[in-house]
Design an enzyme around this catalytic site. Structure first.
Site, mmCIF file in Angstrom:
data_model
loop_
_atom_site.group_PDB
_atom_site.id
_atom_site.type_symbol
_atom_site.label_atom_id
_atom_site.label_comp_id
_atom_site.label_asym_id
_atom_site.label_seq_id
_atom_site.Cartn_x
_atom_site.Cartn_y
_atom_site.Cartn_z
ATOM 1 N N CYS A 106 40.058 38.409 56.901
ATOM 2 C CA CYS A 106 39.000 38.986 55.819
ATOM 3 C C CYS A 106 37.847 38.237 55.783
ATOM 4 C CB CYS A 106 39.908 38.633 54.577
ATOM 5 S SG CYS A 106 41.665 39.445 54.609
ATOM 6 N N CYS B 198 28.947 37.822 37.906
ATOM 7 C CA CYS B 198 30.291 37.802 37.641
ATOM 8 C C CYS B 198 30.505 36.300 37.100
ATOM 9 C CB CYS B 198 30.875 38.023 38.828
ATOM 10 S SG CYS B 198 30.570 39.231 39.735
ATOM 11 N N CYS C 213 42.094 47.673 49.386
ATOM 12 C CA CYS C 213 42.644 46.442 48.851
ATOM 13 C C CYS C 213 41.844 46.077 47.383
ATOM 14 C CB CYS C 213 42.374 45.254 49.869
ATOM 15 S SG CYS C 213 42.612 43.588 49.271
ATOM 16 N N CYS D 273 32.246 33.395 39.223
ATOM 17 C CA CYS D 273 32.045 33.325 40.632
ATOM 18 C C CYS D 273 30.925 32.220 41.109
ATOM 19 C CB CYS D 273 31.397 34.548 41.488
ATOM 20 S SG CYS D 273 31.206 34.430 43.207
HETATM 21 N N1 SAM Z 1 30.572 40.343 46.414
HETATM 22 C C1 SAM Z 1 31.639 41.022 46.770
HETATM 23 C C2 SAM Z 1 32.534 41.444 45.568
HETATM 24 O O1 SAM Z 1 32.160 41.079 44.586
HETATM 25 O O2 SAM Z 1 32.918 42.561 45.658
HETATM 26 C C3 SAM Z 1 32.891 40.267 47.833
HETATM 27 C C4 SAM Z 1 33.283 38.811 47.294
HETATM 28 S S1 SAM Z 1 34.184 38.209 45.832
HETATM 29 C C5 SAM Z 1 33.990 36.679 45.971
HETATM 30 C C6 SAM Z 1 35.741 38.843 46.130
HETATM 31 C C7 SAM Z 1 36.787 38.512 44.968
HETATM 32 O O3 SAM Z 1 36.942 36.926 44.785
HETATM 33 C C8 SAM Z 1 36.136 38.911 43.417
HETATM 34 O O4 SAM Z 1 36.184 40.048 43.364
HETATM 35 C C9 SAM Z 1 36.942 37.877 42.701
HETATM 36 O O5 SAM Z 1 38.305 38.980 42.136
HETATM 37 C C10 SAM Z 1 37.497 36.899 43.592
HETATM 38 N N2 SAM Z 1 36.897 35.466 43.078
HETATM 39 C C11 SAM Z 1 35.896 35.240 43.010
HETATM 40 N N3 SAM Z 1 35.743 34.095 42.723
HETATM 41 C C12 SAM Z 1 36.959 33.727 42.153
HETATM 42 C C13 SAM Z 1 37.459 32.433 41.464
HETATM 43 N N4 SAM Z 1 36.673 31.375 41.015
HETATM 44 N N5 SAM Z 1 38.540 32.684 41.060
HETATM 45 C C14 SAM Z 1 39.534 33.377 41.490
HETATM 46 N N6 SAM Z 1 39.057 34.667 42.204
HETATM 47 C C15 SAM Z 1 37.772 34.546 42.555
HETATM 48 FE FE1 SF4 Z 2 30.109 38.877 42.094
HETATM 49 FE FE2 SF4 Z 2 30.433 36.819 43.512
HETATM 50 FE FE3 SF4 Z 2 30.865 38.972 44.675
HETATM 51 FE FE4 SF4 Z 2 28.540 38.369 43.821
HETATM 52 S S1 SF4 Z 2 29.694 37.320 45.566
HETATM 53 S S2 SF4 Z 2 29.335 40.244 43.492
HETATM 54 S S3 SF4 Z 2 28.693 37.182 42.071
HETATM 55 S S4 SF4 Z 2 32.185 38.075 42.878
#
Ligand code: SAM
Ligand code: SF4
Ligand code: DTB
Length: 345
Positions: free
Chosen positions: A98, A58, A189, A61
């Site tokens: 959460c 992603c 959600c 991330c």
């Molecule tokens: N790994 C799981 C997944 O991706 O479904 C759960 C954790 S993930 C960090 C949850 C969400 O946080 C992501 O889908 C994204 O929408 C949001 N997110 C992550 N990094 C972000 C960033 N730098 N700015 C804004 N939203 C972010």
């Molecule tokens: Fe994507 Fe970050 Fe969630 Fe991994 S933790 S699936 S890199 S949003």
């Protein structure tokens, strides 16, 4: 109560985005106060229970192995340590706890600890939400059985833009997990991120996907991209050419989510730290009614309790008391009924 529709067309949603800003805000605020107390905001707390080292790519991330963000990979936290953190969140007035894990999907061997965590946090009298990546049907059922209240799984953007941000999984796989969650009886959600370089049309497609699901997600987080150095998108924002999302366009997105998903909780999620009080106030006016409290999101800084208390005081707003409308009227079954045109009692 506003009629809940799941047959929105992209044209209708684009039309809402194109309204004069004052008209859009008026419509959103009207829908908001018909279905929610307009001066109350739900407080949620986030905890990263397994940080970093995620195999997904992603582009936003900090926790992806592909990012050079300096975030260290950890193992899944001990159950007791998670419960301690939840107790602190409760003391700070948080309604919902959460928990996020940087996984593509949980492994079956992780599930017993996850189930124990859900049960423990619920016993403390807090609502539980988890975001653990993709789930099989069986895993969703296990979480439902444990009593998990919400599962967060974001679609992040329009179906078209999604593949420009993430290559290791498909948009359809996100929808599949949402189906598993919905069918298990856990509240859904799902939202996404604004400001990843997507076009207005992508924002239309993003809201359209959520607003035309068979039943709307009970919670819709709208994140503003937190530009983390070492991530593909964060570096683009720091070094141009990706410009920070225009505040007014962000508020428009919140307003359109509110109008098209009138009963859902719309969460002003990541990105508040770099937003002015005035922009946040406009988001609340446009129908946002949930935030993350505390000084940390998963890895990124958050606005913090003191600045939120000051903001609430300035705006005369308070923490949400009582149940959310979609749950108060019977949760997803009721929202499905309403979507099919049968009014809830
Ligand atoms: N790994 C799981 C997944 O991706 O479904 C759960 C954790 S993930 C960090 C949850 C969400 O946080 C992501 O889908 C994204 O929408 C949001 N997110 C992550 N990094 C972000 C960033 N730098 N700015 C804004 N939203 C972010
Ligand atoms: Fe994507 Fe970050 Fe969630 Fe991994 S933790 S699936 S890199 S949003
Ligand atoms: C969501 O939509 N936003 C939260 C929550 N769901 C899990 C996560 C925001 C993460 C922001 C970046 C970080 O802390 O690393």
């Amino acid at each position: 109560m506003t009629n809940v529709r799941t047959d929105w067309t992209r044209e209708e949603i684009a039309g809402l985005f194109n309204l004069p800003f004052t008209e859009l805000l008026f419509q959103a605020a009207s829908v908001h106060r018909q279905n929610h107390p307009p001066d109350q905001v739900q407080l949620c707390t986030l905890l990263s229970i397994k940080t970093g080292g995620c195999p997904e790519d992603c582009g936003y991330c900090s926790q992806s192995v592909k990012a050079d963000s300096g975030v260290e990979a950890t193992k899944l936290m001990d159950v007791q340590a998670v419960l301690q953190s939840a107790a602190q969140a409760k003391d700070h007035g948080s309604q919902r706890f959460c928990m996020g894990a940087a996984w593509r999907n949980p492994k079956d061997r992780d599930m017993p600890a996850i189930v124990e965590i859900v049960k423990g946090v619920r016993e403390m009298g807090m609502e539980t939400c988890m975001t653990l990546g993709m789930l099989t049907e069986k895993q969703a059922d296990m979480l439902a059985e444990a009593g998990l209240d919400y599962y967060n799984h974001n679609i992040d953007s329009s179906p078209e833009y999604y593949e420009r941000v993430i290559s290791t999984r498909k948009f359809e796989e996100r929808i599949e997990t949402l189906d598993h969650v919905r069918n298990s009886g856990i509240n859904v959600c799902s939202g996404g991120i604004v400001g990843m370089g997507e076009t207005r049309d992508d924002r239309v497609g993003f809201v359209h996907t959520l607003a035309t699901l068979e039943a709307h997600p009970e919670s819709v987080p709208v994140n503003a991209l937190v530009p983390v150095k070492g991530t593909v998108l964060g570096d683009m924002l720091h070094d141009t050419p990706l410009a920070k999302i225009d505040d007014i366009e962000f508020v428009r997105t919140v307003a359109v989510a509110r109008i098209t998903m009138p009963m859902s909780m719309v969460r002003l999620s990541a990105g508040r730290e770099s937003m002015s009080d005035a922009t946040q106030a406009l988001c609340f006016m446009a129908g946002a009614n949930s935030i993350f409290t505390g000084d940390k999101l998963l890895t990124a800084p958050n606005a913090g309790d003191d600045s939120d208390a000051a903001l609430f005081e300035r705006l005369g707003m308070t923490a949400l008391q009582g149940e959310e409308p979609m749950r108060a009227c019977g949760g997803q079954a009721a929202s499905k009924q309403m979507a099919e045109g049968v009014p809830a009692e």
